[in-house]
Motif scaffolding. Structure first.
Motif, PDB file in Angstrom:
ATOM      1  N   LEU A  47       0.834  -1.217   0.000  1.00 25.81           N
ATOM      2  CA  LEU A  47       0.000   0.000   0.000  1.00 25.81           C
ATOM      3  C   LEU A  47       0.867   1.264   0.000  1.00 25.81           C
ATOM      4  O   LEU A  47       0.356   2.380   0.115  1.00 25.81           O
ATOM      5  CB  LEU A  47      -0.900  -0.001   1.244  1.00 25.81           C
ATOM      6  CG  LEU A  47      -1.994  -1.083   1.248  1.00 25.81           C
ATOM      7  CD1 LEU A  47      -2.505  -1.331   2.664  1.00 25.81           C
ATOM      8  CD2 LEU A  47      -3.133  -0.686   0.320  1.00 25.81           C
ATOM      9  N   GLY A  48       2.190   1.071  -0.022  1.00 28.33           N
ATOM     10  CA  GLY A  48       3.105   2.219  -0.079  1.00 28.33           C
ATOM     11  C   GLY A  48       3.459   2.784   1.287  1.00 28.33           C
ATOM     12  O   GLY A  48       4.049   3.859   1.378  1.00 28.33           O
ATOM     13  N   GLN A  49       3.118   2.047   2.359  1.00 25.52           N
ATOM     14  CA  GLN A  49       3.439   2.533   3.708  1.00 25.52           C
ATOM     15  C   GLN A  49       4.548   1.671   4.315  1.00 25.52           C
ATOM     16  O   GLN A  49       4.819   0.568   3.853  1.00 25.52           O
ATOM     17  CB  GLN A  49       2.188   2.471   4.599  1.00 25.52           C
ATOM     18  CG  GLN A  49       1.041   3.350   4.130  1.00 25.52           C
ATOM     19  CD  GLN A  49       1.390   4.824   3.984  1.00 25.52           C
ATOM     20  OE1 GLN A  49       1.033   5.462   3.004  1.00 25.52           O
ATOM     21  NE2 GLN A  49       2.111   5.367   4.951  1.00 25.52           N
ATOM     22  N   LYS A  50       5.141   2.179   5.386  1.00 20.56           N
ATOM     23  CA  LYS A  50       6.214   1.439   6.050  1.00 20.56           C
ATOM     24  C   LYS A  50       5.621   0.548   7.145  1.00 20.56           C
ATOM     25  O   LYS A  50       4.625   0.909   7.786  1.00 20.56           O
ATOM     26  CB  LYS A  50       7.205   2.413   6.675  1.00 20.56           C
ATOM     27  CG  LYS A  50       7.908   3.278   5.653  1.00 20.56           C
ATOM     28  CD  LYS A  50       9.135   3.939   6.284  1.00 20.56           C
ATOM     29  CE  LYS A  50       9.902   4.745   5.264  1.00 20.56           C
ATOM     30  NZ  LYS A  50       9.273   6.059   5.016  1.00 20.56           N
ATOM     31  N   CYS A  51       6.267  -0.606   7.337  1.00 21.90           N
ATOM     32  CA  CYS A  51       5.836  -1.506   8.410  1.00 21.90           C
ATOM     33  C   CYS A  51       7.067  -1.975   9.166  1.00 21.90           C
ATOM     34  O   CYS A  51       8.013  -2.489   8.568  1.00 21.90           O
ATOM     35  CB  CYS A  51       5.098  -2.712   7.833  1.00 21.90           C
ATOM     36  SG  CYS A  51       4.477  -3.821   9.116  1.00 21.90           S
ATOM     37  N   TYR A  52       7.092  -1.756  10.467  1.00 26.96           N
ATOM     38  CA  TYR A  52       8.215  -2.161  11.308  1.00 26.96           C
ATOM     39  C   TYR A  52       7.709  -3.208  12.304  1.00 26.96           C
ATOM     40  O   TYR A  52       6.564  -3.142  12.752  1.00 26.96           O
ATOM     41  CB  TYR A  52       8.750  -0.974  12.105  1.00 26.96           C
ATOM     42  CG  TYR A  52       9.007   0.269  11.277  1.00 26.96           C
ATOM     43  CD1 TYR A  52      10.128   0.367  10.467  1.00 26.96           C
ATOM     44  CD2 TYR A  52       8.114   1.345  11.313  1.00 26.96           C
ATOM     45  CE1 TYR A  52      10.363   1.510   9.713  1.00 26.96           C
ATOM     46  CE2 TYR A  52       8.343   2.493  10.568  1.00 26.96           C
ATOM     47  CZ  TYR A  52       9.463   2.572   9.769  1.00 26.96           C
ATOM     48  OH  TYR A  52       9.689   3.694   9.028  1.00 26.96           O
ATOM     49  N   ALA A  53       8.610  -4.136  12.654  1.00 28.04           N
ATOM     50  CA  ALA A  53       8.240  -5.161  13.645  1.00 28.04           C
ATOM     51  C   ALA A  53       9.089  -4.989  14.898  1.00 28.04           C
ATOM     52  O   ALA A  53      10.299  -4.772  14.815  1.00 28.04           O
ATOM     53  CB  ALA A  53       8.471  -6.542  13.065  1.00 28.04           C
ATOM     54  N   ILE A  54       8.437  -5.048  16.038  1.00 30.57           N
ATOM     55  CA  ILE A  54       9.137  -4.989  17.323  1.00 30.57           C
ATOM     56  C   ILE A  54       8.761  -6.251  18.100  1.00 30.57           C
ATOM     57  O   ILE A  54       7.581  -6.591  18.203  1.00 30.57           O
ATOM     58  CB  ILE A  54       8.695  -3.735  18.132  1.00 30.57           C
ATOM     59  CG1 ILE A  54       9.187  -2.469  17.458  1.00 30.57           C
ATOM     60  CG2 ILE A  54       9.139  -3.810  19.574  1.00 30.57           C
ATOM     61  CD1 ILE A  54      10.649  -2.128  17.705  1.00 30.57           C
ATOM     62  N   SER A  55       9.777  -6.923  18.633  1.00 27.01           N
ATOM     63  CA  SER A  55       9.518  -8.129  19.414  1.00 27.01           C
ATOM     64  C   SER A  55       9.341  -7.774  20.889  1.00 27.01           C
ATOM     65  O   SER A  55      10.161  -7.063  21.468  1.00 27.01           O
ATOM     66  CB  SER A  55      10.713  -9.073  19.230  1.00 27.01           C
ATOM     67  OG  SER A  55      10.624 -10.100  20.173  1.00 27.01           O
ATOM     68  N   CYS A  56       8.250  -8.238  21.474  1.00 30.84           N
ATOM     69  CA  CYS A  56       8.018  -7.984  22.899  1.00 30.84           C
ATOM     70  C   CYS A  56       7.013  -9.032  23.397  1.00 30.84           C
ATOM     71  O   CYS A  56       5.944  -9.185  22.812  1.00 30.84           O
ATOM     72  CB  CYS A  56       7.460  -6.575  23.081  1.00 30.84           C
ATOM     73  SG  CYS A  56       6.947  -6.222  24.758  1.00 30.84           S
ATOM     74  N   ASP A  57       7.383  -9.738  24.444  1.00 28.53           N
ATOM     75  CA  ASP A  57       6.454 -10.708  25.030  1.00 28.53           C
ATOM     76  C   ASP A  57       5.649 -10.008  26.118  1.00 28.53           C
ATOM     77  O   ASP A  57       6.155  -9.735  27.208  1.00 28.53           O
ATOM     78  CB  ASP A  57       7.234 -11.902  25.596  1.00 28.53           C
ATOM     79  CG  ASP A  57       6.291 -12.981  26.101  1.00 28.53           C
ATOM     80  OD1 ASP A  57       5.069 -12.739  26.152  1.00 28.53           O
ATOM     81  OD2 ASP A  57       6.781 -14.075  26.434  1.00 28.53           O
TER      82      ASP A  57
END
Ligand code: NDP
Length: 253
Positions: free
Chosen positions: A56-66
């Motif tokens: 869709l032209g947007q940024k996606c970041y992943a953060i790991s957290c339990d």
């Protein structure tokens, strides 16, 4: 008002559990409305969500957290804001379910549900909310449940936690509404996600549930979209402390 009030262009949205299920649906719709997305889950990546958001032209970041181990969300918000900028929208969606008859419900499972479904949500609201209050703007959306209103069967911890989510949402709204931060909740009905695999597979329960849903179908993650965008956008600036059902009419029966 203008239709552009629904736009999330230039915003950053954090979605817990954005890697699958309802969280993925809401992460993708945030991107459709113009926001970049941070997904928080136990793993280091959210490949499916990232592919859809980036398409869709947007940024996606992943953060790991339990979230089962979360004691403070201060380092989570600090990491996200340092790397990606100020967070405009927080969607507290991640969740788990445990089913046992109430008289046999293990206390360790009770504690786990309370931690993931309620305590971590308060910690996230507090840490992200502090920064939003300093800036004088922000949108927090907590994911409640039909069990915010009723008790269900064999899910006493979940019902207690989700009842707590509705009350927490109202409590925070009372304190933060005049300071530019909107806190609201969405109560989804019966949605076809991993969480309900067992229910969907139980033909008797599944038929009973379907019989009570006026819309005559289970919900899907996309059904969360319109309400999520509305509560995340300027269009809902005067809406505070609400728990909006997205349930195919279940609560009307
Ligand atoms: P899913 O089981 O499909 O997804 C759960 C999400 O929560 C996953 O992204 C998962 O990420 C994340 N999660 C679970 N535990 C943790 C943890 N300890 N730390 C970080 N992330 C975690 O659930 P749904 O999409 O169905 O549910 C989403 C929310 O909606 C929940 O709060 C649920 O209670 C609520 N809800 C769901 C309904 C339904 O019918 N499905 C109805 C009403 C409310 P991962 O496992 O990859 O870490």
């Amino acid at each position: 008002m203008n239709m552009s009030d629904f736009s999330l262009k230039g915003k950053l949205a954090v979605v817990t559990g954005g890697n699958r299920g309802l969280g993925q649906g809401m992460a993708v719709v945030m991107a459709k409305a113009g926001a970049d997305v941070v997904s928080i889950q136990r793993g280091d990546s959210c490949p499916e969500t990232a592919a859809q958001v980036e398409a869709l032209g947007q940024k996606c970041y992943a953060i790991s957290c339990d979230l089962a181990k979360l004691e403070s969300a201060e380092s989570v918000v600090a990491e996200i804001e340092e790397k990606f900028g100020p967070v405009d929208i927080l969607i507290n969606n991640a969740g788990i379910q445990r089913r046992y008859p109430a008289e046999k419900f293990p206390i360790e499972e009770w504690d786990l549900i309370m931690q993931v479904q309620l305590r971590s949500v308060f910690l996230m609201c507090q840490a992200f909310g502090c920064r939003m209050l300093e800036r004088g703007s922000g949108k927090i959306i907590n994911i409640a449940s039909l069990l915010s209103f009723s008790g269900g069967l064999t899910v006493p911890a979940y019902a207690a936690a989700k009842g707590g989510i509705a009350q927490l949402t109202k409590a925070l709204a009372n304190e933060w509404a005049a300071r530019g931060v909107n806190v609201n909740a969405i109560a989804p009905g019966y949605m076809a996600t991993d969480m309900n695999t067992a229910l969907i597979g139980d033909s008797t329960r599944s038929a009973q549930i379907m019989d009570r849903i006026p819309a005559k179908r289970w919900g899907i993650p996309e059904d969360m979209g319109g309400t999520a965008v509305y509560l995340a956008s300027k269009a809902s600036n005067y809406v505070h402390g609400q728990v909006i059902c997205v349930d195919g009419g279940w609560m009307a029966r």
